[in-house]
Design a protein around this motif. Sequence first.
Motif, mmCIF file in Angstrom:
data_model
loop_
_atom_site.group_PDB
_atom_site.id
_atom_site.type_symbol
_atom_site.label_atom_id
_atom_site.label_comp_id
_atom_site.label_asym_id
_atom_site.label_seq_id
_atom_site.Cartn_x
_atom_site.Cartn_y
_atom_site.Cartn_z
ATOM 1 N N LYS A 1 -35.763 -65.783 -32.520
ATOM 2 C CA LYS A 1 -36.187 -67.307 -33.136
ATOM 3 C C LYS A 1 -37.337 -67.941 -32.103
ATOM 4 O O LYS A 1 -38.309 -68.424 -32.406
ATOM 5 N N ASP A 2 -37.079 -67.743 -30.741
ATOM 6 C CA ASP A 2 -37.991 -68.542 -29.974
ATOM 7 C C ASP A 2 -39.533 -67.722 -30.183
ATOM 8 O O ASP A 2 -40.354 -68.207 -29.852
ATOM 9 N N ALA A 3 -39.658 -66.349 -30.096
ATOM 10 C CA ALA A 3 -40.775 -65.817 -30.214
ATOM 11 C C ALA A 3 -41.406 -66.064 -31.545
ATOM 12 O O ALA A 3 -42.627 -66.198 -31.450
ATOM 13 N N ILE A 4 -40.666 -66.311 -32.338
ATOM 14 C CA ILE A 4 -41.262 -66.624 -33.965
ATOM 15 C C ILE A 4 -41.956 -68.214 -33.700
ATOM 16 O O ILE A 4 -43.002 -68.337 -34.101
ATOM 17 N N GLN A 5 -41.317 -69.017 -33.197
ATOM 18 C CA GLN A 5 -41.468 -70.363 -32.735
ATOM 19 C C GLN A 5 -42.843 -70.440 -31.940
ATOM 20 O O GLN A 5 -43.841 -71.232 -32.253
ATOM 21 N N ALA A 6 -43.143 -69.479 -31.140
ATOM 22 C CA ALA A 6 -44.342 -69.000 -30.473
ATOM 23 C C ALA A 6 -45.617 -69.171 -31.281
ATOM 24 O O ALA A 6 -46.712 -69.445 -30.857
ATOM 25 N N PHE A 7 -45.237 -68.613 -32.491
ATOM 26 C CA PHE A 7 -46.373 -68.626 -33.537
ATOM 27 C C PHE A 7 -47.049 -69.934 -33.855
ATOM 28 O O PHE A 7 -48.293 -70.125 -33.514
ATOM 29 N N TYR A 8 -46.235 -70.975 -33.874
ATOM 30 C CA TYR A 8 -46.754 -72.358 -34.074
ATOM 31 C C TYR A 8 -47.441 -72.868 -32.870
ATOM 32 O O TYR A 8 -48.526 -73.734 -33.020
ATOM 33 N N ALA B 1 -48.798 -71.256 -30.352
ATOM 34 C CA ALA B 1 -50.165 -70.492 -30.020
ATOM 35 C C ALA B 1 -51.038 -71.100 -31.163
ATOM 36 O O ALA B 1 -52.293 -71.387 -30.714
ATOM 37 N N THR B 2 -50.884 -70.976 -32.606
ATOM 38 C CA THR B 2 -51.846 -71.656 -33.325
ATOM 39 C C THR B 2 -52.212 -72.890 -33.117
ATOM 40 O O THR B 2 -53.432 -73.171 -33.151
ATOM 41 N N ALA B 3 -51.358 -73.649 -32.897
ATOM 42 C CA ALA B 3 -51.714 -75.128 -32.493
ATOM 43 C C ALA B 3 -52.431 -75.269 -31.163
ATOM 44 O O ALA B 3 -53.531 -75.964 -31.388
ATOM 45 N N SER B 4 -52.512 -74.503 -30.235
ATOM 46 C CA SER B 4 -53.135 -74.439 -29.101
ATOM 47 C C SER B 4 -54.713 -74.129 -29.438
ATOM 48 O O SER B 4 -55.673 -74.765 -29.017
ATOM 49 N N LEU B 5 -54.677 -73.108 -30.322
ATOM 50 C CA LEU B 5 -56.199 -72.816 -30.909
ATOM 51 C C LEU B 5 -56.934 -73.954 -31.629
ATOM 52 O O LEU B 5 -58.127 -73.830 -31.384
ATOM 53 N N LEU B 6 -56.263 -74.988 -32.302
ATOM 54 C CA LEU B 6 -56.759 -75.826 -32.937
ATOM 55 C C LEU B 6 -56.825 -77.084 -32.265
ATOM 56 O O LEU B 6 -57.118 -78.196 -32.886
ATOM 57 N N ASN B 7 -56.055 -77.275 -31.179
ATOM 58 C CA ASN B 7 -56.049 -78.457 -30.455
ATOM 59 C C ASN B 7 -55.287 -79.511 -31.096
ATOM 60 O O ASN B 7 -55.400 -80.610 -31.274
ATOM 61 N N THR B 8 -53.825 -79.024 -31.472
ATOM 62 C CA THR B 8 -53.105 -79.829 -32.196
ATOM 63 C C THR B 8 -51.840 -79.565 -31.781
ATOM 64 O O THR B 8 -51.582 -78.850 -30.687
ATOM 65 N N ARG C 1 -52.118 -65.701 -29.243
ATOM 66 C CA ARG C 1 -52.073 -65.552 -27.667
ATOM 67 C C ARG C 1 -53.181 -64.819 -26.995
ATOM 68 O O ARG C 1 -53.556 -65.270 -25.893
ATOM 69 N N TYR C 2 -53.383 -63.483 -27.566
ATOM 70 C CA TYR C 2 -54.449 -62.662 -27.094
ATOM 71 C C TYR C 2 -55.888 -63.579 -27.036
ATOM 72 O O TYR C 2 -56.754 -63.421 -26.129
ATOM 73 N N ALA C 3 -55.900 -64.306 -28.406
ATOM 74 C CA ALA C 3 -57.392 -64.626 -28.342
ATOM 75 C C ALA C 3 -57.398 -66.054 -27.351
ATOM 76 O O ALA C 3 -58.544 -65.977 -26.559
ATOM 77 N N LEU C 4 -56.321 -66.525 -27.132
ATOM 78 C CA LEU C 4 -56.166 -67.710 -26.133
ATOM 79 C C LEU C 4 -56.416 -67.150 -24.403
ATOM 80 O O LEU C 4 -57.152 -67.901 -23.757
ATOM 81 N N ALA C 5 -55.870 -65.884 -24.454
ATOM 82 C CA ALA C 5 -56.154 -65.473 -23.053
ATOM 83 C C ALA C 5 -57.273 -64.671 -22.954
ATOM 84 O O ALA C 5 -57.874 -65.159 -21.665
#
Lengths: 394, 394
Positions: free
Chosen positions: B56-63, B65-72, B280-284
């Motif tokens: 569950k927590d790893a799945i939540q990380a999708f949201y 990480a995606t939010a970080s990419l888009l600044n939201t 996460r990889y793109a952010l890293a």
Amino acid sequence: MLDLATVRVDTPGVQHVIHFNNAGASLMPQSVIDAMTNHIALEAQIGGYEAAAQQKDAIQAFYSATASLLNTTADNIAATANATDAYARALSAIPFQQGDVILTTTNDYVSNQIAFLSLQKRFGVEVVRAADEASGGVSVSDMADKIKSLRPRLVAVTHVPTNSGLVQPVEAVGQLCREHDVLYLVDACQSVGQLPVDVRQIHCDFLTATCRKFLRGPRGMGFLYVSDNVLSANMAPLFVDLHGASWASADTFELEPTAKRFEDWEFPYALVLGAAEAHRYALAVGVAAIAERNLQLCKTLRTQLALVPGVRLLDEGDQLSSIIILYSERKSAEEIKAALSAEHINVSISPHGAAILDFDRKGMLTAAIRISPHYFNTDEEITTLVTTLKRILA
Amino acid sequence: MLDLATVRVDTPGVQHVIHFNNAGASLMPQSVIDAMTNHIALEAQIGGYEAAAQQKDAIQAFYSATASLLNTTADNIAATANATDAYARALSAIPFQQGDVILTTTNDYVSNQIAFLSLQKRFGVEVVRAADEASGGVSVSDMADKIKSLRPRLVAVTHVPTNSGLVQPVEAVGQLCREHDVLYLVDACQSVGQLPVDVRQIHCDFLTATCRKFLRGPRGMGFLYVSDNVLSANMAPLFVDLHGASWASADTFELEPTAKRFEDWEFPYALVLGAAEAHRYALAVGVAAIAERNLQLCKTLRTQLALVPGVRLLDEGDQLSSIIILYSERKSAEEIKAALSAEHINVSISPHGAAILDFDRKGMLTAAIRISPHYFNTDEEITTLVTTLKRILA
């Protein structure tokens, strides 16, 4: 007659869990897992588009295997992200107008009910639910009366509800729809893979299903059957893309002739290949043999569960499916599920909000336990489940 | 400054192919592959629902990480089956009426164009395309004039078109939409992962993208950004399901407060986890560093390609993306692609039907070759591509 030893050897999960959550997501055969992981490895090695091009024929087998399961042709099958997605695409093809009637049942799937209510809100569609028989299941004669008096734009029936052991009379309703020339949409999400589902017998215009449940395929894959009538009437989803149509000029597009017009261009091909293998596997085991074994397993399980002190079984209807809904006043559904899970026994929960009409009628104001066996389960697993439940509820 | 050696070690595909098809589907890092295959193994072992609960927590990380990419924020992100699916869900939330104007560009993605035309056919919506600048790209002043005179229901712009090296001025158009209080939908399918994409700078109401392209995630995953304005206005997709809403009574439903209302209940969790890892990889690695390297790689490649006899580059605009469109009269796009493929060099084809307005304006009546480098490509790979192309076209 299916070979239980072989299907269990094919199913790595049976070494780890006693799985009675096949109406949630069943255990995948090893060949399904391999189909997916091999394709992911190929994508990583040569690229995603390049891997899809190389596996073109294997991908096409998804359509032929699915068509074989439903007694139709590959051109009538669209691959979708899940059953609800398939359902939305089908609904979106109908240009609903103010006052149009959607005729459905009290047991249609909650997501379908919410979609109907959304159409009601947006377009002024009227949602009418046919009455049930006293013994459970929709009344075919009330369906007939309402089809004649209301002339619905659409009749929608869920074959096997997610929240009860019921099997709805989809063939008899289909006969009515055909006689009165009414569009007919069947949600077969919980029936394909556990029961024979024949679109020629059902006479439906659309049929939707998922791959992860009784078909034992991957999560995140579903499909849509579209009849030749729908295709030749040029019906198409509201949001058709470059895969379902070609951009002919600045202001025109031309539809694909097949059910492909209901698909998006992009697919998770690893999952498509996993689903193709799952459907091939079901055909190889034999749907009739699966249905026969499931009937036997559920008869045994229902008989034994009925004898457990503190258990109430909520299933109704003349024909029962591989879904068993159980309620106990002694423990909450959450507590029972957790206690079974601690013994590596998987079941799931049917929340009240997923079946408000059915549960309210049955006087159920809370969640219930859903037990869904499948053909690879054994009599020993049934005994373990019943014994454990007895202990939990003692 | 990114570490080329490390990103190549992380990318098994670079041992097998020279991949210039990153605008199709990029090569996945090993960690993305592992995230997917590990989850499939877990599903096979303990069951699909049970595996999702455990992760569950790893799945939540999708949201997140995606939010970080888009600044939201995570609450503004919905996971979808692909970018077109995300786009359809966004469009379906707008209750279009006869005469409503959709204002778009000549370079908006073909599937979006077909969706607009389908809305035109169903609801009588008018599709208007703003004029282009002579240098390429939509004219912001024409957009401004048309927004004032036509009062569109929706402005829709594709950030980076799939069929040209163009980068559209999405921030400037967003400023106009904000000033005139017009709904604004941005297709960022080809920009997220290669360029910084900041929804606060763009001021969009909806933004759609895919995971498989410059984000290097799995095929069959996309996402939708939904603004707080849209959420607080209670806008919802036409086909909302039990995940996006709860069935409150026989005839009512209640929407989820977050972007979740745009999702289906069912997900391919293996792919969700793969996408989470890709983001996460793109952010890293760093999106700014990726954009800087891509700019450099494309400058080198465009300079070298322009010198190849028989090559015409079709890209226009003040700012160019990592998509290079190449045409040669000497060989067909299909022949060039096949010849490169024989040397393990991956490129793709932009068919005429995918870009009829853009290609017609450029006098292109046939398909072109699309070359799309990404940050893990090397200068040596560029040299090999150019040398091989020279030989093929000689």
